[in-house]
Motif scaffolding. Structure first.
Motif, PDB file in Angstrom:
ATOM      1  N   MET A 146       0.624  18.607 -13.565  1.00  0.00           N
ATOM      2  CA  MET A 146       0.146  18.487 -12.205  1.00  0.00           C
ATOM      3  C   MET A 146       0.203  16.613 -11.480  1.00  0.00           C
ATOM      4  O   MET A 146       0.564  16.377 -10.611  1.00  0.00           O
ATOM      5  N   VAL A 147      -0.325  16.059 -12.591  1.00  0.00           N
ATOM      6  CA  VAL A 147      -0.399  14.573 -12.096  1.00  0.00           C
ATOM      7  C   VAL A 147       1.100  13.978 -12.029  1.00  0.00           C
ATOM      8  O   VAL A 147       1.289  13.279 -11.018  1.00  0.00           O
ATOM      9  N   ARG A 148       2.038  14.490 -12.818  1.00  0.00           N
ATOM     10  CA  ARG A 148       3.260  13.911 -12.639  1.00  0.00           C
ATOM     11  C   ARG A 148       3.998  14.542 -11.381  1.00  0.00           C
ATOM     12  O   ARG A 148       4.810  13.942 -10.828  1.00  0.00           O
ATOM     13  N   GLU A 149       3.751  15.612 -11.211  1.00  0.00           N
ATOM     14  CA  GLU A 149       4.627  16.335  -9.903  1.00  0.00           C
ATOM     15  C   GLU A 149       3.826  15.544  -8.705  1.00  0.00           C
ATOM     16  O   GLU A 149       4.313  15.249  -7.778  1.00  0.00           O
ATOM     17  N   ALA A 150       2.502  15.241  -8.730  1.00  0.00           N
ATOM     18  CA  ALA A 150       1.726  14.611  -7.633  1.00  0.00           C
ATOM     19  C   ALA A 150       2.519  13.185  -7.374  1.00  0.00           C
ATOM     20  O   ALA A 150       2.732  12.722  -6.540  1.00  0.00           O
ATOM     21  N   ARG A 151       2.454  12.430  -8.661  1.00  0.00           N
ATOM     22  CA  ARG A 151       3.295  11.062  -8.481  1.00  0.00           C
ATOM     23  C   ARG A 151       4.470  11.205  -7.918  1.00  0.00           C
ATOM     24  O   ARG A 151       5.094  10.320  -7.282  1.00  0.00           O
ATOM     25  N   ARG A 152       5.257  12.284  -8.392  1.00  0.00           N
ATOM     26  CA  ARG A 152       6.613  12.438  -7.601  1.00  0.00           C
ATOM     27  C   ARG A 152       6.617  12.579  -6.209  1.00  0.00           C
ATOM     28  O   ARG A 152       7.282  11.861  -5.432  1.00  0.00           O
ATOM     29  N   LEU A 153       5.807  13.370  -5.900  1.00  0.00           N
ATOM     30  CA  LEU A 153       5.543  13.697  -4.191  1.00  0.00           C
ATOM     31  C   LEU A 153       5.150  12.350  -3.876  1.00  0.00           C
ATOM     32  O   LEU A 153       5.602  12.254  -2.339  1.00  0.00           O
ATOM     33  N   HIS A 154       4.196  11.715  -4.272  1.00  0.00           N
ATOM     34  CA  HIS A 154       3.820  10.482  -3.581  1.00  0.00           C
ATOM     35  C   HIS A 154       4.959   9.629  -3.706  1.00  0.00           C
ATOM     36  O   HIS A 154       4.998   8.786  -2.260  1.00  0.00           O
ATOM     37  N   GLU A 155       5.699   9.367  -4.435  1.00  0.00           N
ATOM     38  CA  GLU A 155       6.902   8.464  -4.305  1.00  0.00           C
ATOM     39  C   GLU A 155       7.819   8.780  -3.081  1.00  0.00           C
ATOM     40  O   GLU A 155       8.308   8.021  -2.363  1.00  0.00           O
ATOM     41  N   GLU A 156       7.988  10.163  -3.094  1.00  0.00           N
ATOM     42  CA  GLU A 156       8.693  10.820  -1.653  1.00  0.00           C
ATOM     43  C   GLU A 156       8.182  10.218  -0.439  1.00  0.00           C
ATOM     44  O   GLU A 156       8.616  10.059   0.387  1.00  0.00           O
ATOM     45  N   ALA A 157       7.011  10.503  -0.458  1.00  0.00           N
ATOM     46  CA  ALA A 157       6.161  10.236   0.904  1.00  0.00           C
ATOM     47  C   ALA A 157       5.991   8.802   1.123  1.00  0.00           C
ATOM     48  O   ALA A 157       6.093   8.508   2.268  1.00  0.00           O
ATOM     49  N   CYS A 158       5.894   8.031   0.186  1.00  0.00           N
ATOM     50  CA  CYS A 158       6.246   6.444   0.471  1.00  0.00           C
ATOM     51  C   CYS A 158       7.528   6.120   0.869  1.00  0.00           C
ATOM     52  O   CYS A 158       7.542   5.203   1.967  1.00  0.00           O
ATOM     53  N   ALA A 159       8.484   6.841   0.202  1.00  0.00           N
ATOM     54  CA  ALA A 159       9.904   6.579   0.799  1.00  0.00           C
ATOM     55  C   ALA A 159      10.285   7.062   2.330  1.00  0.00           C
ATOM     56  O   ALA A 159      10.821   6.282   2.997  1.00  0.00           O
ATOM     57  N   TYR A 160       9.440   8.336   2.755  1.00  0.00           N
ATOM     58  CA  TYR A 160       9.458   8.582   4.053  1.00  0.00           C
ATOM     59  C   TYR A 160       8.653   7.590   4.821  1.00  0.00           C
ATOM     60  O   TYR A 160       9.339   7.416   6.057  1.00  0.00           O
ATOM     61  N   LEU A 161       7.619   7.292   4.417  1.00  0.00           N
ATOM     62  CA  LEU A 161       6.736   6.150   5.453  1.00  0.00           C
ATOM     63  C   LEU A 161       7.968   4.997   5.585  1.00  0.00           C
ATOM     64  O   LEU A 161       7.777   4.328   6.638  1.00  0.00           O
ATOM     65  N   ARG A 162       8.487   4.682   4.389  1.00  0.00           N
ATOM     66  CA  ARG A 162       9.414   3.244   4.708  1.00  0.00           C
ATOM     67  C   ARG A 162      10.557   3.352   5.556  1.00  0.00           C
ATOM     68  O   ARG A 162      11.044   2.683   6.474  1.00  0.00           O
ATOM     69  N   GLU A 163      11.080   4.794   5.632  1.00  0.00           N
ATOM     70  CA  GLU A 163      12.263   5.148   6.439  1.00  0.00           C
ATOM     71  C   GLU A 163      11.973   5.739   7.874  1.00  0.00           C
ATOM     72  O   GLU A 163      12.565   5.839   8.721  1.00  0.00           O
ATOM     73  N   GLY A 164      10.557   5.297   8.171  1.00  0.00           N
ATOM     74  CA  GLY A 164      10.200   5.704   9.574  1.00  0.00           C
ATOM     75  C   GLY A 164       9.867   7.256  10.071  1.00  0.00           C
ATOM     76  O   GLY A 164       9.925   7.599  10.877  1.00  0.00           O
ATOM     77  N   LYS A 165       9.594   7.920   8.690  1.00  0.00           N
ATOM     78  CA  LYS A 165       9.549   9.360   8.930  1.00  0.00           C
ATOM     79  C   LYS A 165       8.030   9.862   8.430  1.00  0.00           C
ATOM     80  O   LYS A 165       7.874  10.574   7.610  1.00  0.00           O
ATOM     81  N   PRO A 166       7.074   9.349   9.352  1.00  0.00           N
ATOM     82  CA  PRO A 166       5.627   9.697   8.442  1.00  0.00           C
ATOM     83  C   PRO A 166       5.327  11.174   8.692  1.00  0.00           C
ATOM     84  O   PRO A 166       4.547  11.787   7.843  1.00  0.00           O
ATOM     85  N   GLU A 167       6.124  11.906   9.495  1.00  0.00           N
ATOM     86  CA  GLU A 167       5.634  13.486   9.466  1.00  0.00           C
ATOM     87  C   GLU A 167       6.127  14.025   8.390  1.00  0.00           C
ATOM     88  O   GLU A 167       5.197  14.858   7.799  1.00  0.00           O
ATOM     89  N   TYR A 168       7.105  13.613   7.640  1.00  0.00           N
ATOM     90  CA  TYR A 168       7.549  14.049   6.244  1.00  0.00           C
ATOM     91  C   TYR A 168       6.553  13.714   5.287  1.00  0.00           C
ATOM     92  O   TYR A 168       6.209  14.374   4.241  1.00  0.00           O
ATOM     93  N   ALA A 169       6.053  12.367   5.112  1.00  0.00           N
ATOM     94  CA  ALA A 169       5.321  11.724   4.310  1.00  0.00           C
ATOM     95  C   ALA A 169       3.882  12.664   4.419  1.00  0.00           C
ATOM     96  O   ALA A 169       3.106  12.842   3.575  1.00  0.00           O
ATOM     97  N   LEU A 170       3.364  12.866   5.607  1.00  0.00           N
ATOM     98  CA  LEU A 170       2.278  13.540   5.684  1.00  0.00           C
ATOM     99  C   LEU A 170       2.142  15.065   5.174  1.00  0.00           C
ATOM    100  O   LEU A 170       1.406  15.407   4.447  1.00  0.00           O
ATOM    101  N   LEU A 171       3.445  15.815   5.195  1.00  0.00           N
ATOM    102  CA  LEU A 171       3.562  17.009   4.506  1.00  0.00           C
ATOM    103  C   LEU A 171       3.521  16.977   2.947  1.00  0.00           C
ATOM    104  O   LEU A 171       2.763  17.364   2.375  1.00  0.00           O
ATOM    105  N   PHE A 172       4.076  15.872   2.608  1.00  0.00           N
ATOM    106  CA  PHE A 172       3.894  15.763   1.243  1.00  0.00           C
ATOM    107  C   PHE A 172       2.727  15.307   0.635  1.00  0.00           C
ATOM    108  O   PHE A 172       2.211  15.713  -0.344  1.00  0.00           O
ATOM    109  N   GLN A 173       1.829  14.396   1.507  1.00  0.00           N
ATOM    110  CA  GLN A 173       0.526  14.094   1.185  1.00  0.00           C
ATOM    111  C   GLN A 173      -0.549  15.117   1.142  1.00  0.00           C
ATOM    112  O   GLN A 173      -1.275  15.409   0.330  1.00  0.00           O
TER     113      GLN A 173
END
Length: 90
Positions: free
Chosen positions: A1-28
């Motif tokens: 579970m922790v591994r999956e959460a870390r993966r999702l967190h990395e994707e969420a951070c990438a979305y924030l950097r790309e200016g797509k916070p709505e996707y980051a919110l879904l992942f978080q």
């Protein structure tokens, strides 16, 4: 579970950097389902919620921090999130 959460967190951070916070919110929010007791997840949801203009959700997320959570208010990201929340239009 922790591994999956870390993966999702990395994707969420990438979305924030790309200016797509709505996707980051879904992942978080998905991370919160996996790891509901992690205080940092609530902070990340608040951050993403502010980025998409969801002040209400940001406030609820910060209010959902576990009372005994060891959240260091001196951490730059915590202070920035709270400052942005206080500065946001009601």
């Amino acid at each position: 579970m922790v591994r999956e959460a870390r993966r999702l967190h990395e994707e969420a951070c990438a979305y924030l950097r790309e200016g797509k916070p709505e996707y980051a919110l879904l992942f978080q929010e998905r991370i919160l389902e996996i790891l509901p007791g992690f205080p940092s997840v609530h902070l990340r949801i608040a951050e993403a919620a502010l980025a998409v203009g969801r002040r209400d959700l940001a406030i609820r997320s910060l209010g959902a921090l576990p009372r005994r959570a060891a959240v260091d208010l001196r951490q730059p990201e915590v202070r920035e999130t709270i400052t942005r929340l206080l500065a946001a239009e009601p």
